[in-house]
Design a protein around this motif. Sequence first.
Motif, short mmCIF file in Angstrom:
data_model
loop_
_atom_site.label_atom_id
_atom_site.label_comp_id
_atom_site.label_asym_id
_atom_site.label_seq_id
_atom_site.Cartn_x
_atom_site.Cartn_y
_atom_site.Cartn_z
N THR A 78 25.90 37.97 34.82
CA THR A 78 26.97 38.92 35.05
C THR A 78 27.32 39.71 33.79
OG1 THR A 78 29.23 39.18 35.91
CG2 THR A 78 28.78 37.21 34.60
N ASN A 79 27.91 40.87 34.01
CA ASN A 79 28.47 41.63 32.89
C ASN A 79 30.00 41.60 32.97
OD1 ASN A 79 28.90 43.37 35.03
ND2 ASN A 79 27.72 45.08 34.17
N GLN A 80 30.54 40.62 33.67
CA GLN A 80 31.98 40.45 33.82
C GLN A 80 32.48 39.33 32.92
OE1 GLN A 80 33.69 42.66 36.10
NE2 GLN A 80 31.66 43.52 35.72
N ALA A 81 33.63 39.55 32.28
CA ALA A 81 34.21 38.54 31.39
C ALA A 81 34.81 37.38 32.18
CB ALA A 81 35.27 39.16 30.49
N GLN A 82 35.38 37.69 33.34
CA GLN A 82 36.01 36.67 34.18
C GLN A 82 35.29 36.59 35.52
OE1 GLN A 82 40.11 37.83 34.57
NE2 GLN A 82 40.64 37.10 32.54
N TRP A 83 35.00 35.39 35.94
CA TRP A 83 34.33 35.19 37.23
C TRP A 83 34.58 33.78 37.72
CZ3 TRP A 83 31.06 31.19 36.33
CH2 TRP A 83 30.47 31.09 35.08
N VAL A 84 34.30 33.58 38.99
CA VAL A 84 34.44 32.25 39.59
C VAL A 84 33.34 32.06 40.63
CG1 VAL A 84 36.09 33.01 41.36
CG2 VAL A 84 36.05 30.63 40.67
N VAL A 85 32.79 30.84 40.68
CA VAL A 85 31.86 30.43 41.73
C VAL A 85 32.64 29.50 42.65
CG1 VAL A 85 29.73 29.20 42.31
CG2 VAL A 85 29.86 30.59 40.22
N LYS A 86 32.61 29.82 43.94
CA LYS A 86 33.33 28.98 44.88
C LYS A 86 32.47 28.69 46.10
CE LYS A 86 35.84 32.60 47.40
NZ LYS A 86 37.18 33.02 47.77
N ILE A 87 32.89 27.67 46.83
CA ILE A 87 32.27 27.38 48.11
C ILE A 87 32.89 28.36 49.09
CG2 ILE A 87 31.94 25.66 49.92
CD1 ILE A 87 32.26 23.55 47.64
N HIS A 88 32.12 29.36 49.45
CA HIS A 88 32.62 30.45 50.30
C HIS A 88 32.82 29.97 51.73
CE1 HIS A 88 33.28 34.45 51.75
NE2 HIS A 88 32.25 34.38 52.57
N SER A 89 31.81 29.28 52.26
CA SER A 89 31.91 28.82 53.64
C SER A 89 31.00 27.62 53.87
CB SER A 89 31.55 29.93 54.63
OG SER A 89 30.20 30.32 54.45
N ILE A 90 31.34 26.87 54.90
CA ILE A 90 30.51 25.75 55.35
C ILE A 90 30.33 25.92 56.85
CG2 ILE A 90 30.34 23.24 55.61
CD1 ILE A 90 32.27 23.02 53.20
N THR A 91 29.07 25.99 57.27
CA THR A 91 28.77 26.12 58.69
C THR A 91 28.41 24.74 59.22
OG1 THR A 91 27.89 28.33 58.30
CG2 THR A 91 27.32 27.29 60.39
N ILE A 139 34.42 25.99 42.04
CA ILE A 139 33.68 24.92 41.37
C ILE A 139 33.31 25.24 39.93
CG2 ILE A 139 32.83 23.89 43.52
CD1 ILE A 139 30.13 25.27 43.01
N ILE A 140 33.24 26.54 39.58
CA ILE A 140 32.91 26.95 38.20
C ILE A 140 33.69 28.23 37.93
CG2 ILE A 140 31.08 27.63 36.59
CD1 ILE A 140 29.07 26.36 38.60
N GLN A 141 34.17 28.38 36.69
CA GLN A 141 34.83 29.64 36.37
C GLN A 141 34.73 29.98 34.89
OE1 GLN A 141 39.01 29.57 37.23
NE2 GLN A 141 39.56 28.58 35.31
N ALA A 142 34.81 31.27 34.62
CA ALA A 142 34.95 31.77 33.26
C ALA A 142 36.24 32.58 33.24
CB ALA A 142 33.77 32.66 32.87
N THR A 143 37.13 32.28 32.31
CA THR A 143 38.40 33.01 32.21
C THR A 143 38.33 34.11 31.16
OG1 THR A 143 39.24 31.33 30.69
CG2 THR A 143 39.77 31.06 33.04
N SER A 144 37.30 34.08 30.31
CA SER A 144 37.06 35.13 29.32
C SER A 144 35.65 34.96 28.76
CB SER A 144 38.09 35.07 28.18
OG SER A 144 37.95 33.85 27.47
N ASN A 145 35.09 36.04 28.23
CA ASN A 145 33.77 35.99 27.58
C ASN A 145 32.67 35.40 28.47
OD1 ASN A 145 34.89 37.04 25.14
ND2 ASN A 145 35.66 34.98 24.70
N GLY A 146 32.72 35.69 29.76
CA GLY A 146 31.74 35.13 30.69
C GLY A 146 30.46 35.93 30.85
N LEU A 181 29.62 31.61 46.53
CA LEU A 181 29.94 32.99 46.23
C LEU A 181 30.37 33.13 44.78
CD1 LEU A 181 30.52 35.90 47.32
CD2 LEU A 181 32.86 35.10 47.75
N LEU A 182 29.84 34.14 44.10
CA LEU A 182 30.25 34.49 42.75
C LEU A 182 31.10 35.75 42.86
CD1 LEU A 182 30.11 34.39 39.62
CD2 LEU A 182 27.95 35.66 39.80
N THR A 183 32.30 35.70 42.34
CA THR A 183 33.22 36.84 42.44
C THR A 183 34.08 36.94 41.19
OG1 THR A 183 34.86 37.87 43.90
CG2 THR A 183 35.02 35.50 43.62
N THR A 184 34.78 38.05 41.07
CA THR A 184 35.74 38.20 39.97
C THR A 184 37.12 37.91 40.52
OG1 THR A 184 35.93 40.56 40.44
CG2 THR A 184 34.38 39.92 38.71
#
Length: 185
Positions: A78-91, A139-146, A181-184
Amino acid sequence: MKVPPVLRLSLDATEYLFDFTVGTSVATNSLGFPKATKAAYEVFLDDVSKTKLIFAPTSITFADTSISNDYGTLRINTNQAQWVVKIHSITGNLDAPLSNNRLKVHAEQVVGSKGSSLTSMPGLTGTPGGTNLAAGTNIIQATSNGQGRSVYKLYYLLEMDINDTFPSDSVYSSTINVVLLLTTP
């Protein structure tokens, strides 16, 4: 000049299989949890000191068949400083006596990666604990410098209970699909 936002997430594992019908020996994964095998399950059933036990997958299938890790490798670019990986959905749902909250997720940061894991590792003894697999869980995150590349080992683990009663006339079988899902923020 034009530069798009980049949020790329990839996981090399395509299937985590817990198969208690195979295996005549007890082996552990790199975290020390027994792999789901018939032999390991029978040892658990015979151990009066345990009422619950966490099992690692019997096997993991990878898109690249030359890989044989006991975890999936999660890559974040990513070129984003802040991001988060989450469990978006479970089927799907694990059929009774199991349930989706018996599955645990653990992300382990590879040295030099950005961000941090938000998961807790289940215990090897006593009350299993750990981070339950649930939609919406970060489950994973960057709050700065990601910015750049980050790599994590992704483990899925299964909690078994000594009081589980499975069908006596057939083999229990159940499947779920997990979307990350990886999102900001």
